[in-house]
Design a protein around this motif. Structure first.
Motif, PDB file in Angstrom:
ATOM      1  N   VAL A 122      49.364  13.241  14.501  1.00 24.78           N
ATOM      2  CA  VAL A 122      48.314  14.167  14.812  1.00 24.78           C
ATOM      3  C   VAL A 122      48.753  14.844  15.896  1.00 24.78           C
ATOM      4  CG1 VAL A 122      45.934  13.902  15.384  1.00 24.78           C
ATOM      5  CG2 VAL A 122      46.748  12.210  13.881  1.00 24.78           C
TER       6      VAL A 122
ATOM      7  N   ARG B 166      40.141  15.330  22.047  1.00 22.97           N
ATOM      8  CA  ARG B 166      39.840  15.358  20.405  1.00 22.97           C
ATOM      9  C   ARG B 166      41.030  14.797  19.507  1.00 22.97           C
ATOM     10  NH1 ARG B 166      36.255  18.540  18.005  1.00 22.97           N
ATOM     11  NH2 ARG B 166      35.655  19.800  19.834  1.00 22.97           N
TER      12      ARG B 166
ATOM     13  N   HIS C 226      41.002  11.958  16.779  1.00 22.02           N
ATOM     14  CA  HIS C 226      41.402  11.999  15.611  1.00 22.02           C
ATOM     15  C   HIS C 226      42.202  10.922  15.013  1.00 22.02           C
ATOM     16  CE1 HIS C 226      42.762  15.481  12.473  1.00 22.02           C
ATOM     17  NE2 HIS C 226      42.667  14.368  11.935  1.00 22.02           N
TER      18      HIS C 226
ATOM     19  N   ALA D 220      32.987   9.490  14.569  1.00 18.88           N
ATOM     20  CA  ALA D 220      33.654  10.689  15.105  1.00 18.88           C
ATOM     21  C   ALA D 220      32.411  12.006  14.798  1.00 18.88           C
ATOM     22  CB  ALA D 220      34.802  10.971  13.739  1.00 18.88           C
TER      23      ALA D 220
ATOM     24  N   LEU E  81      35.029  16.909  13.026  1.00 21.90           N
ATOM     25  CA  LEU E  81      36.275  16.083  12.696  1.00 21.90           C
ATOM     26  C   LEU E  81      36.219  15.277  11.275  1.00 21.90           C
ATOM     27  CD1 LEU E  81      38.727  14.878  13.618  1.00 21.90           C
ATOM     28  CD2 LEU E  81      37.637  13.217  15.178  1.00 21.90           C
TER      29      LEU E  81
ATOM     30  N   CYS F 250      38.655  15.700   8.000  1.00 25.28           N
ATOM     31  CA  CYS F 250      39.444  14.608   7.646  1.00 25.28           C
ATOM     32  C   CYS F 250      39.245  14.537   6.240  1.00 25.28           C
ATOM     33  CB  CYS F 250      39.069  13.476   8.320  1.00 25.28           C
ATOM     34  SG  CYS F 250      39.864  13.378  10.070  1.00 25.28           S
TER      35      CYS F 250
END
Lengths: 231, 231
Positions: free
Chosen positions: A108, A204, A208, B164, B168, B172
């Motif tokens: 990521v 972030r 994530h 989250a 995000l 995802c």
DNA sequence: GTCTATAATTAGATAGAC
DNA sequence: GTCTATCTAATTATAGAC
């Protein structure tokens, strides 16, 4: 990894190497933004601060420039991954769970810092072509096989409740990890153009990775680091 | 949704509408494969079986053709989603969990059947442009907001262990759902070019949705339908 | 190693015959 | 509504001066 450069009769001179590097950086941006066919060698040369003739001296054809750019991109990507691995006290060993967790965090971090690689991949992978075959054979397949093996180890030791063949998991994880950065201009529009400082960006990225790990390893693996939204 | 077509003084004639539809289908393929700038109006006209002059009669500029194509694409996408929803005995109501589950299944089914939409999105979203702003304002934002609200409801009722912010989660889920189909030519190379019958494709799509749901709702929501690999 | 000049193609858009 | 012909601009690639 690909035949390159001038006639190679003598070793290249320093100023040639420098413009070469500048050209690769410029090409990286153009190819990532609009894809191979829409990218113009003139625009690349201009961005690099040289003339078009200079580009064709360093890279005789657009195709060779593209291959050299992709090689360069994967090198930089590996460097980003390595840097992300060193950042943590990498407990990589023969424990698949730890390897997976560290690997996802590094992935990521790398795709966020170098979205150009995934952009190039997506531009090429939407249509079959010689370029796609080359990039798969040269760079993608080995990484895919590596990830497949890790995924099978993870399933074998019962660390996840997800049951899926490796190719499905490969695209689920890669897509979940990369789309936000590949589509960063769109994401910025959706979020209303918040400034996003470097620190906020880092937070972030960590959040994530936490989400991806929690998705695969389940609630029991939550490490208390799952943030929603922070500064 | 966008100003279109000939001068609109009189209602269009049937043969004009037909070539119009053919042109949109052809444009859909070209724009999805190589993006706006690399797609050629001549190639689109040829694929549709008409001449270039005919294209510029129906769509005066390339930009108008592109907008009409995107409108058409979203219409077809909504139709695919609607068809997928009807396929199940859709228990959609005010239960966020059921809504999420049914929605994810419909989403995966739709992106698999119409990968062109996500391909166009990815070609455009890698660089800021007037086209990107138009597509976000016209089509994307409303869908993003809708999904954000559902995600917040899901969190409020404690149905997921994932924490989250909506943006995000949006990327995802969308990335995990679409990348395999967006990059289908690459996936075919990685899988060694297996034939993939329609039935096998359907099974894979179902398994894909199962994986996404299990990732978000956790092990407790497994419905025994998670297959690994089947014919 | 860098640059200018140019050849050969191809692009999107336009005009007008039918 | 469809087609041919053509314009202008931009593309990659090449040749050769310095």
């Amino acid at each position: 990894m690909v035949a390159d450069g001038p006639q190679l009769i003598r070793r290249p001179q320093p100023r040639g190497l420098e413009t070469r590097r500048d050209l690769l950086e410029a090409a990286l941006c153009e190819f990532a933004s609009v894809g191979f066919e829409a990218a113009s060698t003139r625009a690349i040369a201009t961005r690099a601060g040289v003339r078009q003739g200079q580009l064709t001296y360093q890279f005789p054809t657009k195709d060779l420039l593209w291959r050299a750019t992709v090689d360069h991109l994967f090198e930089r990507f590996d460097a980003e991954v390595a840097a992300a691995l060193e950042l943590r006290n990498t407990p990589i060993g023969d424990d698949p769970v730890a390897t997976f967790e560290v690997g996802i965090r590094a992935l990521v971090r790398a795709v966020a810092k170098l979205p150009e690689l995934n952009r190039v991949m997506v531009h090429e992978a939407t249509e079959d072509s010689q370029r796609l075959r080359w990039i798969v054979d040269t760079h993608v397949r080995q990484r895919f096989d590596q990830m497949s093996e890790l995924w099978q180890q993870l399933g074998a030791c019962g660390a996840t409740h997800i049951e899926a063949e490796p190719v499905l998991m490969y695209y689920c994880l890669l897509g979940a990890a990369s789309l936000m950065y590949v589509n960063a201009p769109e994401a910025r529009l959706l979020m209303g153009g918040r400034p996003t400082s470097a620190a906020a960006m880092d937070a972030r990225v960590d959040a994530h990775a936490d989400v991806l790990i929690a998705m695969v390893l389940g609630p029991k693996h939550l490490r208390g680091a799952v943030r929603g939204e922070s500064s």
